[in-house]
Design a protein around this motif. Structure first.
Motif, PDB file in Angstrom:
ATOM      1  N   PRO A   1       0.835  -1.204   0.000  1.00  0.00           N
ATOM      2  CA  PRO A   1       0.000   0.000   0.000  1.00  0.00           C
ATOM      3  C   PRO A   1       0.871   1.256   0.000  1.00  0.00           C
ATOM      4  O   PRO A   1       1.923   1.298   0.646  1.00  0.00           O
ATOM      5  N   GLY A   2       0.434   2.241  -0.746  1.00  0.00           N
ATOM      6  CA  GLY A   2       1.130   3.527  -0.806  1.00  0.00           C
ATOM      7  C   GLY A   2       0.284   4.589  -0.124  1.00  0.00           C
ATOM      8  O   GLY A   2      -0.892   4.377   0.171  1.00  0.00           O
ATOM      9  N   GLN A   3       0.903   5.749   0.090  1.00  0.00           N
ATOM     10  CA  GLN A   3       0.196   6.806   0.788  1.00  0.00           C
ATOM     11  C   GLN A   3       0.561   8.166   0.202  1.00  0.00           C
ATOM     12  O   GLN A   3       1.737   8.473   0.011  1.00  0.00           O
ATOM     13  N   LEU A   4      -0.465   8.950  -0.082  1.00  0.00           N
ATOM     14  CA  LEU A   4      -0.304  10.304  -0.598  1.00  0.00           C
ATOM     15  C   LEU A   4      -0.905  11.298   0.382  1.00  0.00           C
ATOM     16  O   LEU A   4      -1.940  11.022   0.988  1.00  0.00           O
ATOM     17  N   LEU A   5      -0.262  12.440   0.527  1.00  0.00           N
ATOM     18  CA  LEU A   5      -0.857  13.581   1.214  1.00  0.00           C
ATOM     19  C   LEU A   5      -1.192  14.582   0.117  1.00  0.00           C
ATOM     20  O   LEU A   5      -0.365  14.849  -0.760  1.00  0.00           O
ATOM     21  N   VAL A   6      -2.423  15.107   0.144  1.00  0.00           N
ATOM     22  CA  VAL A   6      -2.894  15.935  -0.965  1.00  0.00           C
ATOM     23  C   VAL A   6      -3.490  17.232  -0.439  1.00  0.00           C
ATOM     24  O   VAL A   6      -4.227  17.239   0.544  1.00  0.00           O
ATOM     25  N   ILE A   7      -3.157  18.320  -1.126  1.00  0.00           N
ATOM     26  CA  ILE A   7      -3.813  19.603  -0.910  1.00  0.00           C
ATOM     27  C   ILE A   7      -4.547  19.932  -2.196  1.00  0.00           C
ATOM     28  O   ILE A   7      -3.954  19.896  -3.280  1.00  0.00           O
ATOM     29  N   ALA A   8      -5.834  20.224  -2.085  1.00  0.00           N
ATOM     30  CA  ALA A   8      -6.644  20.640  -3.228  1.00  0.00           C
ATOM     31  C   ALA A   8      -7.191  22.026  -2.928  1.00  0.00           C
ATOM     32  O   ALA A   8      -7.720  22.273  -1.842  1.00  0.00           O
ATOM     33  N   THR A   9      -7.032  22.921  -3.902  1.00  0.00           N
ATOM     34  CA  THR A   9      -7.517  24.284  -3.724  1.00  0.00           C
ATOM     35  C   THR A   9      -8.291  24.738  -4.945  1.00  0.00           C
ATOM     36  O   THR A   9      -7.856  24.467  -6.062  1.00  0.00           O
ATOM     37  N   PRO A  10      -9.464  25.331  -4.772  1.00  0.00           N
ATOM     38  CA  PRO A  10     -10.122  25.586  -3.501  1.00  0.00           C
ATOM     39  C   PRO A  10     -10.620  24.287  -2.873  1.00  0.00           C
ATOM     40  O   PRO A  10     -10.592  23.234  -3.502  1.00  0.00           O
ATOM     41  N   GLY A  11     -11.095  24.388  -1.649  1.00  0.00           N
ATOM     42  CA  GLY A  11     -11.570  23.215  -0.927  1.00  0.00           C
ATOM     43  C   GLY A  11     -12.880  22.686  -1.474  1.00  0.00           C
ATOM     44  O   GLY A  11     -13.581  23.355  -2.228  1.00  0.00           O
ATOM     45  N   GLY A  12     -13.198  21.453  -1.088  1.00  0.00           N
ATOM     46  CA  GLY A  12     -14.467  20.859  -1.442  1.00  0.00           C
ATOM     47  C   GLY A  12     -14.388  19.542  -2.185  1.00  0.00           C
ATOM     48  O   GLY A  12     -15.402  18.887  -2.378  1.00  0.00           O
ATOM     49  N   VAL A  13     -13.190  19.126  -2.594  1.00  0.00           N
ATOM     50  CA  VAL A  13     -13.059  17.872  -3.352  1.00  0.00           C
ATOM     51  C   VAL A  13     -13.566  16.681  -2.543  1.00  0.00           C
ATOM     52  O   VAL A  13     -13.988  15.675  -3.105  1.00  0.00           O
ATOM     53  N   GLU A  14     -13.572  16.811  -1.225  1.00  0.00           N
ATOM     54  CA  GLU A  14     -14.059  15.712  -0.387  1.00  0.00           C
ATOM     55  C   GLU A  14     -15.511  15.362  -0.704  1.00  0.00           C
ATOM     56  O   GLU A  14     -15.920  14.213  -0.545  1.00  0.00           O
ATOM     57  N   ASN A  15     -16.283  16.327  -1.168  1.00  0.00           N
ATOM     58  CA  ASN A  15     -17.686  16.051  -1.513  1.00  0.00           C
ATOM     59  C   ASN A  15     -17.783  15.008  -2.623  1.00  0.00           C
ATOM     60  O   ASN A  15     -18.666  14.154  -2.596  1.00  0.00           O
ATOM     61  N   PHE A  16     -16.879  15.068  -3.592  1.00  0.00           N
ATOM     62  CA  PHE A  16     -16.865  14.069  -4.657  1.00  0.00           C
ATOM     63  C   PHE A  16     -16.568  12.688  -4.087  1.00  0.00           C
ATOM     64  O   PHE A  16     -17.258  11.720  -4.377  1.00  0.00           O
ATOM     65  N   PHE A  17     -15.535  12.592  -3.261  1.00  0.00           N
ATOM     66  CA  PHE A  17     -15.117  11.285  -2.752  1.00  0.00           C
ATOM     67  C   PHE A  17     -16.137  10.677  -1.788  1.00  0.00           C
ATOM     68  O   PHE A  17     -16.345   9.467  -1.786  1.00  0.00           O
ATOM     69  N   ILE A  18     -16.778  11.505  -1.002  1.00  0.00           N
ATOM     70  CA  ILE A  18     -17.825  11.001  -0.119  1.00  0.00           C
ATOM     71  C   ILE A  18     -18.978  10.461  -0.954  1.00  0.00           C
ATOM     72  O   ILE A  18     -19.494   9.366  -0.706  1.00  0.00           O
ATOM     73  N   GLY A  19     -19.368  11.186  -1.988  1.00  0.00           N
ATOM     74  CA  GLY A  19     -20.416  10.721  -2.891  1.00  0.00           C
ATOM     75  C   GLY A  19     -20.014   9.464  -3.631  1.00  0.00           C
ATOM     76  O   GLY A  19     -20.822   8.535  -3.801  1.00  0.00           O
ATOM     77  N   LEU A  20     -18.763   9.399  -4.060  1.00  0.00           N
ATOM     78  CA  LEU A  20     -18.255   8.216  -4.763  1.00  0.00           C
ATOM     79  C   LEU A  20     -18.293   6.997  -3.850  1.00  0.00           C
ATOM     80  O   LEU A  20     -18.707   5.908  -4.258  1.00  0.00           O
ATOM     81  N   SER A  21     -17.896   7.175  -2.600  1.00  0.00           N
ATOM     82  CA  SER A  21     -17.923   6.080  -1.630  1.00  0.00           C
ATOM     83  C   SER A  21     -19.334   5.530  -1.479  1.00  0.00           C
ATOM     84  O   SER A  21     -19.534   4.312  -1.424  1.00  0.00           O
ATOM     85  N   GLU A  22     -20.304   6.428  -1.435  1.00  0.00           N
ATOM     86  CA  GLU A  22     -21.702   5.995  -1.320  1.00  0.00           C
ATOM     87  C   GLU A  22     -22.148   5.249  -2.571  1.00  0.00           C
ATOM     88  O   GLU A  22     -22.859   4.249  -2.486  1.00  0.00           O
ATOM     89  N   LEU A  23     -21.719   5.719  -3.752  1.00  0.00           N
ATOM     90  CA  LEU A  23     -22.111   5.064  -5.007  1.00  0.00           C
ATOM     91  C   LEU A  23     -21.559   3.653  -5.132  1.00  0.00           C
ATOM     92  O   LEU A  23     -22.215   2.785  -5.700  1.00  0.00           O
ATOM     93  N   VAL A  24     -20.351   3.415  -4.647  1.00  0.00           N
ATOM     94  CA  VAL A  24     -19.721   2.105  -4.827  1.00  0.00           C
ATOM     95  C   VAL A  24     -19.907   1.185  -3.625  1.00  0.00           C
ATOM     96  O   VAL A  24     -19.457   0.046  -3.657  1.00  0.00           O
ATOM     97  N   SER A  25     -20.580   1.664  -2.587  1.00  0.00           N
ATOM     98  CA  SER A  25     -20.738   0.847  -1.381  1.00  0.00           C
ATOM     99  C   SER A  25     -21.567  -0.407  -1.628  1.00  0.00           C
ATOM    100  O   SER A  25     -21.411  -1.405  -0.930  1.00  0.00           O
ATOM    101  N   GLY A  26     -22.418  -0.407  -2.630  1.00  0.00           N
ATOM    102  CA  GLY A  26     -23.260  -1.558  -2.923  1.00  0.00           C
ATOM    103  C   GLY A  26     -22.675  -2.496  -3.953  1.00  0.00           C
ATOM    104  O   GLY A  26     -23.359  -3.402  -4.414  1.00  0.00           O
ATOM    105  N   GLY A  27     -21.437  -2.290  -4.348  1.00  0.00           N
ATOM    106  CA  GLY A  27     -20.802  -3.151  -5.348  1.00  0.00           C
ATOM    107  C   GLY A  27     -20.405  -2.359  -6.575  1.00  0.00           C
ATOM    108  O   GLY A  27     -19.873  -1.263  -6.457  1.00  0.00           O
ATOM    109  N   ALA A  28     -20.698  -2.913  -7.760  1.00  0.00           N
ATOM    110  CA  ALA A  28     -20.311  -2.265  -9.018  1.00  0.00           C
ATOM    111  C   ALA A  28     -21.001  -0.902  -9.149  1.00  0.00           C
ATOM    112  O   ALA A  28     -22.181  -0.770  -8.833  1.00  0.00           O
TER     113      ALA A  28
END
Length: 163
Positions: free
Chosen positions: A111-138
């Motif tokens: 496993p690898g690890q990245l530290l990321v800064i995204a500007t402006p803020g808010g990219v977490e909204n995409f990843f939280i939504g993505l996590s919800e979309l893939v939680s049920g499988g494909a």
């Protein structure tokens, strides 16, 4: 002449975050921990850690309104930014400006690890939504594309045979 003040989206205050106390968000073999979210920085940036499994990483994509800086904290990654592909190892930072296609792939055996800064803020909204979309499988790729569009991202395309 009067001094003009610029206000950010929210009042920012001192904040101390222990990574292990942040609930991880998971998607496609990656795990994100959003240490500073848009709300924490007055919208200026988001700061997060991504842990990726060998062979994992996002497809080529573009953030239309956000810049990202990736610091490889652990492991070896292949990054493509603006058509240039190179191997990046621990201790190295690579910048992905807005509007420029980029992708990364953990090419190491662990496993690898990245530290990321995204500007402006808010990219977490995409990843939280993505996590919800893939939680049920494909994933439903049309919903994933809608999510990307809503977060000013483009270029995510389904692999051959996906629906």
């Amino acid at each position: 002449m009067a001094k003009t003040e610029t206000k950010t989206e929210a009042t920012t205050e001192r904040k101390v975050v222990n990574r292990d106390e942040v609930e991880p968000v998971c998607w496609f073999g990656e795990e994100g921990r959003f240490l500073l979210r848009k709300e924490d920085t007055g919208g200026l940036y988001s700061f997060y850690q991504i842990t990726t499994q060998p062979g994992s990483g996002p497809p080529l994509h573009v953030h239309e309104t956000a810049d990202e800086a990736f610091f490889v904290n652990k492991g070896t990654y292949e990054f493509e930014v603006g058509g240039v592909t190179e191997t990046i190892t621990a201790g190295t930072v690579i910048y992905g400006p807005r509007g420029v296609p980029h992708r990364f792939l953990n090419v190491g055996d662990e496993p690898g690890q990245l530290l990321v800064i995204a500007t402006p803020g808010g990219v977490e909204n995409f990843f939280i939504g993505l996590s919800e979309l893939v939680s049920g499988g494909a994933p439903d790729w049309s919903k994933m594309q809608e999510l990307a569009n809503a977060n000013q991202m483009r270029g995510f395309t389904p692999p051959p045979g996906a629906r």
